[in-house]
Design a protein around this motif. Structure first.
Motif, PDB file in Angstrom:
ATOM      1  N   TYR A   1       1.002  -1.275  -0.029  1.00  0.00           N
ATOM      2  CA  TYR A   1      -0.077   0.136  -0.038  1.00  0.00           C
ATOM      3  C   TYR A   1       0.805   1.136   0.057  1.00  0.00           C
ATOM      4  O   TYR A   1       0.637   2.254  -0.638  1.00  0.00           O
ATOM      5  N   VAL A   2       1.905   1.398   0.688  1.00  0.00           N
ATOM      6  CA  VAL A   2       2.919   2.331   0.715  1.00  0.00           C
ATOM      7  C   VAL A   2       3.479   2.414  -0.625  1.00  0.00           C
ATOM      8  O   VAL A   2       3.625   3.741  -0.920  1.00  0.00           O
ATOM      9  N   VAL A   3       4.020   1.358  -1.036  1.00  0.00           N
ATOM     10  CA  VAL A   3       4.891   1.656  -2.535  1.00  0.00           C
ATOM     11  C   VAL A   3       3.844   2.098  -3.570  1.00  0.00           C
ATOM     12  O   VAL A   3       4.258   2.945  -4.160  1.00  0.00           O
ATOM     13  N   GLN A   4       2.469   1.664  -3.516  1.00  0.00           N
ATOM     14  CA  GLN A   4       1.702   2.267  -4.456  1.00  0.00           C
ATOM     15  C   GLN A   4       1.347   3.369  -4.191  1.00  0.00           C
ATOM     16  O   GLN A   4       1.194   4.250  -5.014  1.00  0.00           O
ATOM     17  N   ARG A   5       1.343   4.128  -3.100  1.00  0.00           N
ATOM     18  CA  ARG A   5       1.016   5.412  -2.685  1.00  0.00           C
ATOM     19  C   ARG A   5       2.176   6.352  -3.219  1.00  0.00           C
ATOM     20  O   ARG A   5       1.964   7.520  -3.513  1.00  0.00           O
ATOM     21  N   ILE A   6       3.343   5.828  -2.795  1.00  0.00           N
ATOM     22  CA  ILE A   6       4.552   6.574  -3.381  1.00  0.00           C
ATOM     23  C   ILE A   6       4.438   6.981  -4.976  1.00  0.00           C
ATOM     24  O   ILE A   6       4.518   8.007  -5.379  1.00  0.00           O
ATOM     25  N   ILE A   7       4.003   5.662  -5.672  1.00  0.00           N
ATOM     26  CA  ILE A   7       3.946   5.853  -7.230  1.00  0.00           C
ATOM     27  C   ILE A   7       2.999   6.767  -7.499  1.00  0.00           C
ATOM     28  O   ILE A   7       3.077   7.636  -8.366  1.00  0.00           O
ATOM     29  N   THR A   8       1.506   6.691  -7.075  1.00  0.00           N
ATOM     30  CA  THR A   8       0.627   7.496  -7.358  1.00  0.00           C
ATOM     31  C   THR A   8       0.724   8.964  -7.099  1.00  0.00           C
ATOM     32  O   THR A   8       0.458   9.971  -7.651  1.00  0.00           O
ATOM     33  N   CYS A   9       1.547   9.296  -5.998  1.00  0.00           N
ATOM     34  CA  CYS A   9       2.054  10.563  -5.541  1.00  0.00           C
ATOM     35  C   CYS A   9       2.891  11.423  -6.642  1.00  0.00           C
ATOM     36  O   CYS A   9       2.758  12.453  -6.868  1.00  0.00           O
TER      37      CYS A   9
END
Length: 412
Positions: free
Chosen positions: A77-85
């Motif tokens: 979830y954190v990695v995905q959020r880094i990508i989306t940000c």
């Protein structure tokens, strides 16, 4: 999991409310301390940042929090959020380039997008806290950020009259709270380590795609007239439209707070196949919304313009009819939210994407046309037509689909 129930509810409500009203407070500060042109740039920039926020949050934290079996790790979830940000900031930068903003407007828009990017990134850590029954820590974080942001914003802008520096300092505050509170608080509960899992990332992006689109279009349609005003009217008129649009947001929020307690009952009636009672409750909520809306309209007619003029320090006498039209549109929007809740309850989400897509196209087409012919008044007419179009679409799809689904559940 019940130990923190009261604290979770209280601090989450405080934090979410303050964060929601931040735009109101900041808009008042900018308008009172700076020129109307600067205020116009700020209100547009904030609206753009709110739209870009949904690239950052993507599908939000609902899936993350409801993943009770932890099929996807916190790291994913954190990695995905880094990508989306990162994607959000790239799109924000590209948008400013495409719109050919000058350096001043570019800086304000991009710095506010950075602020919303930090909000999006913090949200994934709020998700970890939420999932582990420490939602009150997320609410406390939002409370601290909101209060410090408003106070610092006022103080720095008061003494410098430099909006770029003011927003930059607020960005730094959010970074500091993120580093020293949000991440450590989540890490104590999860102790996650960032790892790349392509399979899980693909699943997260695929499963949240339509939620992202619905959220994105829901923000776009509310602000479509603002985006259409950009470059077509003076920034001062953008500010005026932002001011008279603000009460519509407050009306929608107030009505949502009022009807929220009934939503769980909707789900219960649907699960018990009580079709008549289900439809009666929908009708009741619509009537309540209309009643509250009429009260808001009367208040706006008697006090709206004098109060807004006093608060913002701007003469809005010529926009009384616009305010009433916009609040009427907000009432239709609030009724749409009720039908949205009903369709979500009966598990129809794709159709809502279709509704938002059609409504967004309506806004994309009519807003520029009306603004070209009627200026800022055209933005008012566009807002009303967009809201009533969405309401009509929701009624049509609700009538067409809810009957079919009840029949299906009953085995008919």
């Amino acid at each position: 999991m019940q130990n923190n129930l009261k604290k979770n509810f209280l601090w989450n409500m405080i934090g979410m409310t303050l964060n929601s009203f931040n735009s109101l407070f900041l808009m008042i500060i900018v308008t009172r301390l700076n020129s109307l042109n600067v205020s116009g740039i700020f209100t547009l920039a904030f609206s753009i940042a709110c739209l870009m926020l949904y690239f950052g949050t993507y599908s939000g934290r609902v899936f993350q929090v409801t993943d009770v079996n932890s099929e996807i790790s916190d790291s994913d979830y954190v990695v995905q959020r880094i990508i989306t940000c990162v994607i959000m900031l790239v799109i924000s930068f590209g948008y400013c380039i495409i719109m050919k903003y000058d350096s001043y407007k570019f800086s304000i828009v991009f710095l506010l997008c950075v602020l919303k990017g930090l909000e999006a990134f913090a949200d994934v850590f709020y998700g970890i806290l939420h999932k582990n029954d420490f939602l009150y820590k997320a609410g406390f974080s939002l409370t601290i950020k909101s209060l410090i942001s408003v106070v610092l914003f006022f103080v720095v802008d008061l003494f410098t009259r430099n909006l770029i520096l003011t927003i930059l300092i607020v960005d730094i505050v959010w970074v500091l709270v993120l580093i020293f509170y949000d991440i450590p608080s989540a890490n104590k509960l999860s102790n996650f380590k960032l790892m790349w899992n392509q399979r899980n990332l693909n699943f997260l992006f695929k499963s949240g795609f339509f939620i992202f689109l619905i959220n994105f279009f829901s923000v776009y349609i509310v602000n479509a007239p603002k985006y259409a005003l950009d470059g077509r009217v003076a920034d001062s008129l953008q500010a005026i439209f932002g001011i008279i649009l603000m009460p519509a947001t407050l009306v929608s929020l107030a009505i949502q707070y009022f009807v929220q307690p009934y939503l769980q009952k909707l789900a219960l009636l649907f699960n018990e196949l009580k079709k008549k009672e289900f439809n009666f409750l929908i009708a009741k909520l619509v009537l309540i919304t209309i009643g509250l809306g009429i009260v808001c309209l009367v208040g706006a007619f008697l006090l709206g313009i004098p109060v807004l003029s006093l608060v913002y320090g701007v003469d809005l006498t010529s926009y009384k009819v616009d305010l009433l039209i916009i609040i009427t549109g907000a009432i239709f929007y609030s009724m749409s939210i009720i039908f949205s809740a009903a369709l979500t309850t009966v598990r129809y989400t794709f159709v809502q994407f279709v509704i938002y897509l059609i409504t967004s196209v309506v806004g994309l087409v009519i807003a520029p046309m009306l603004i070209k012919n009627y200026g800022v008044h055209g933005a008012t007419y566009a807002y009303f037509l967009i809201m009533i179009s969405q309401f009509i679409l929701y009624i049509i799809f609700y009538i067409a689909l809810q009957k079919r689904l009840f029949n299906k559940r009953q085995g008919v």
